[in-house]
Design a protein around this motif. Sequence first.
Motif, PDB file in Angstrom:
ATOM      1  N   GLU A 232      11.904  -9.632   1.754  1.00  0.00           N
ATOM      2  CA  GLU A 232      10.708  -9.678   0.917  1.00  0.00           C
ATOM      3  C   GLU A 232      10.080  -8.293   0.810  1.00  0.00           C
ATOM      4  O   GLU A 232      10.175  -7.490   1.735  1.00  0.00           O
ATOM      5  CB  GLU A 232       9.660 -10.630   1.520  1.00  0.00           C
ATOM      6  CG  GLU A 232      10.004 -12.086   1.347  1.00  0.00           C
ATOM      7  CD  GLU A 232       8.811 -12.993   1.650  1.00  0.00           C
ATOM      8  OE1 GLU A 232       7.796 -12.511   2.194  1.00  0.00           O
ATOM      9  OE2 GLU A 232       8.914 -14.197   1.321  1.00  0.00           O
ATOM     10  N   THR A 233       9.413  -8.046  -0.319  1.00  0.00           N
ATOM     11  CA  THR A 233       8.614  -6.835  -0.476  1.00  0.00           C
ATOM     12  C   THR A 233       7.157  -7.192  -0.231  1.00  0.00           C
ATOM     13  O   THR A 233       6.624  -8.103  -0.862  1.00  0.00           O
ATOM     14  CB  THR A 233       8.762  -6.273  -1.902  1.00  0.00           C
ATOM     15  OG1 THR A 233      10.128  -5.941  -2.119  1.00  0.00           O
ATOM     16  CG2 THR A 233       7.907  -5.029  -2.087  1.00  0.00           C
ATOM     17  N   TRP A 234       6.558  -6.508   0.694  1.00  0.00           N
ATOM     18  CA  TRP A 234       5.131  -6.713   0.955  1.00  0.00           C
ATOM     19  C   TRP A 234       4.383  -5.477   0.460  1.00  0.00           C
ATOM     20  O   TRP A 234       4.641  -4.354   0.904  1.00  0.00           O
ATOM     21  CB  TRP A 234       4.868  -6.895   2.467  1.00  0.00           C
ATOM     22  CG  TRP A 234       5.342  -8.217   2.979  1.00  0.00           C
ATOM     23  CD1 TRP A 234       6.051  -9.187   2.311  1.00  0.00           C
ATOM     24  CD2 TRP A 234       5.151  -8.720   4.322  1.00  0.00           C
ATOM     25  NE1 TRP A 234       6.313 -10.255   3.140  1.00  0.00           N
ATOM     26  CE2 TRP A 234       5.778  -9.996   4.369  1.00  0.00           C
ATOM     27  CE3 TRP A 234       4.529  -8.225   5.464  1.00  0.00           C
ATOM     28  CZ2 TRP A 234       5.790 -10.784   5.537  1.00  0.00           C
ATOM     29  CZ3 TRP A 234       4.532  -8.992   6.618  1.00  0.00           C
ATOM     30  CH2 TRP A 234       5.154 -10.267   6.643  1.00  0.00           C
ATOM     31  N   LEU A 235       3.461  -5.724  -0.442  1.00  0.00           N
ATOM     32  CA  LEU A 235       2.668  -4.645  -1.004  1.00  0.00           C
ATOM     33  C   LEU A 235       1.369  -4.536  -0.206  1.00  0.00           C
ATOM     34  O   LEU A 235       0.642  -5.524  -0.061  1.00  0.00           O
ATOM     35  CB  LEU A 235       2.371  -4.975  -2.461  1.00  0.00           C
ATOM     36  CG  LEU A 235       1.847  -3.849  -3.337  1.00  0.00           C
ATOM     37  CD1 LEU A 235       2.902  -2.774  -3.523  1.00  0.00           C
ATOM     38  CD2 LEU A 235       1.441  -4.396  -4.700  1.00  0.00           C
ATOM     39  N   VAL A 236       1.083  -3.359   0.319  1.00  0.00           N
ATOM     40  CA  VAL A 236      -0.116  -3.174   1.145  1.00  0.00           C
ATOM     41  C   VAL A 236      -1.135  -2.349   0.358  1.00  0.00           C
ATOM     42  O   VAL A 236      -0.832  -1.244  -0.088  1.00  0.00           O
ATOM     43  CB  VAL A 236       0.234  -2.410   2.447  1.00  0.00           C
ATOM     44  CG1 VAL A 236      -0.980  -2.380   3.373  1.00  0.00           C
ATOM     45  CG2 VAL A 236       1.419  -3.040   3.144  1.00  0.00           C
ATOM     46  N   GLY A 237      -2.319  -2.898   0.163  1.00  0.00           N
ATOM     47  CA  GLY A 237      -3.390  -2.161  -0.506  1.00  0.00           C
ATOM     48  C   GLY A 237      -3.893  -1.074   0.434  1.00  0.00           C
ATOM     49  O   GLY A 237      -4.495  -1.375   1.461  1.00  0.00           O
ATOM     50  N   LEU A 238      -3.635   0.183   0.099  1.00  0.00           N
ATOM     51  CA  LEU A 238      -3.991   1.293   0.991  1.00  0.00           C
ATOM     52  C   LEU A 238      -5.056   2.165   0.332  1.00  0.00           C
ATOM     53  O   LEU A 238      -4.777   2.904  -0.607  1.00  0.00           O
ATOM     54  CB  LEU A 238      -2.728   2.120   1.294  1.00  0.00           C
ATOM     55  CG  LEU A 238      -2.918   3.362   2.158  1.00  0.00           C
ATOM     56  CD1 LEU A 238      -3.437   3.019   3.538  1.00  0.00           C
ATOM     57  CD2 LEU A 238      -1.599   4.138   2.274  1.00  0.00           C
ATOM     58  N   SER A 239      -6.288   2.074   0.840  1.00  0.00           N
ATOM     59  CA  SER A 239      -7.382   2.852   0.236  1.00  0.00           C
ATOM     60  C   SER A 239      -7.558   4.190   0.931  1.00  0.00           C
ATOM     61  O   SER A 239      -8.208   5.082   0.393  1.00  0.00           O
ATOM     62  CB  SER A 239      -8.686   2.066   0.327  1.00  0.00           C
ATOM     63  OG  SER A 239      -9.114   2.027   1.684  1.00  0.00           O
ATOM     64  N   GLY A 240      -7.039   4.302   2.144  1.00  0.00           N
ATOM     65  CA  GLY A 240      -7.269   5.522   2.918  1.00  0.00           C
ATOM     66  C   GLY A 240      -8.417   5.373   3.902  1.00  0.00           C
ATOM     67  O   GLY A 240      -8.642   6.236   4.738  1.00  0.00           O
ATOM     68  N   GLY A 241      -9.155   4.267   3.816  1.00  0.00           N
ATOM     69  CA  GLY A 241     -10.196   3.957   4.810  1.00  0.00           C
ATOM     70  C   GLY A 241      -9.535   3.432   6.087  1.00  0.00           C
ATOM     71  O   GLY A 241      -8.345   3.123   6.103  1.00  0.00           O
ATOM     72  N   LYS A 242     -10.353   3.297   7.150  1.00  0.00           N
ATOM     73  CA  LYS A 242      -9.781   2.945   8.454  1.00  0.00           C
ATOM     74  C   LYS A 242      -9.023   1.616   8.445  1.00  0.00           C
ATOM     75  O   LYS A 242      -7.976   1.481   9.078  1.00  0.00           O
ATOM     76  CB  LYS A 242     -10.873   2.911   9.520  1.00  0.00           C
ATOM     77  CG  LYS A 242     -11.928   1.853   9.223  1.00  0.00           C
ATOM     78  CD  LYS A 242     -13.030   1.833  10.236  1.00  0.00           C
ATOM     79  CE  LYS A 242     -14.008   0.686  10.022  1.00  0.00           C
ATOM     80  NZ  LYS A 242     -14.274   0.258   8.638  1.00  0.00           N
TER      81      LYS A 242
END
Length: 325
Positions: free
Chosen positions: A54-64
């Motif tokens: 599976e491909t898991w897309l991670v929302g990465l904002s750059g916050g902690k």
Amino acid sequence: MQCDKCGETAVMHAAYSGLHLCEGHFRRSVETRIRRRIREDGMLSDGPTPEDPETWLVGLSGGKDSVVLTQVLEETFEDDPRIELVALTIHEGIEGYRDASLQACLELTDALSIEHEVVAYDEEYGVEMDAVAEEDPLGMAPCAYCGVFRRDALSRYADEYGADKLLTGHNLDDEAQTAMMNLLSGDVRQIAKHFDASLGSFDDREIDDDPFVPRAKPLRDVPEKEVALYAHLRDLPAHTAECPHASEAYRGEIQEHIHELEDGHPGTRHSIMSGYEKLAELAAETYRDDGTGGSENECDRCGAPTKSEVCRKCELVDAVGGELP
Ligand code: SF4
Ligand code: ZN
């Protein structure tokens, strides 16, 4: 103070569990909670296999929060042939804020060697948040526009990318605040939606009927302070500045109340969430059984599911003079 597990110097005390933990045990306890949540939500039992990953897309904002999530996920799955991670950063077009946090995202994804994509409002909707906040044609808080665009960009991109799951870094405090806001609004349908969107076990969900990529929030058992401490102890490249348009005044008020309650009654956030999840499940069942849950139309313009002819995102794009690609 000493660690309750090994006697080393404690770096933290969690009032809700009574535990003092040293750095090693604290780090392990954060990682354990994240991995347990992934297991308990059924994210691994509903399909991914070495032959059919599976491909898991991670929302990465750059916050902690999203930085810790990405780091722990990568360390958990780097040698696991079932899961492929892709990080997605949304660039809202906010000067001095997003460019700096994008740097943090690049640093992290470089260090972890994971694929990283950037989606810009500018390209997707023909507007930047700085201009939207300035003009504000509907007299709303900037976050009201931004949130609609972000949700749309995340789910559409997850769909385009063929992602099987979309993971975001919401922590226990974020979730308890949202729960309280929904409870206080009296909007039970919203609570039911919350269950379908993010709280239900993956095993129980009718994923085939769901036009959206299933969501997961693996950090939702970890309090905000602990996420921050974890990022700090591991010296992760998290960006700390706040968005200049941050304006969710009501959320801030709720946050203060919950902090006060938590101080006087440790464990309040956990109990808010366990009650809320049960309520949300009951509400979701009720709406599903009486047939008023699904039956969405498709937006005339973009095809997104909506209850009206034109979806909220398309309404907002129009209002701010933007343009869909
Ligand atoms: Fe958008 Fe509001 Fe977040 Fe700023 S604080 S990025 S305007 S949702
Ligand atoms: Zn639309």
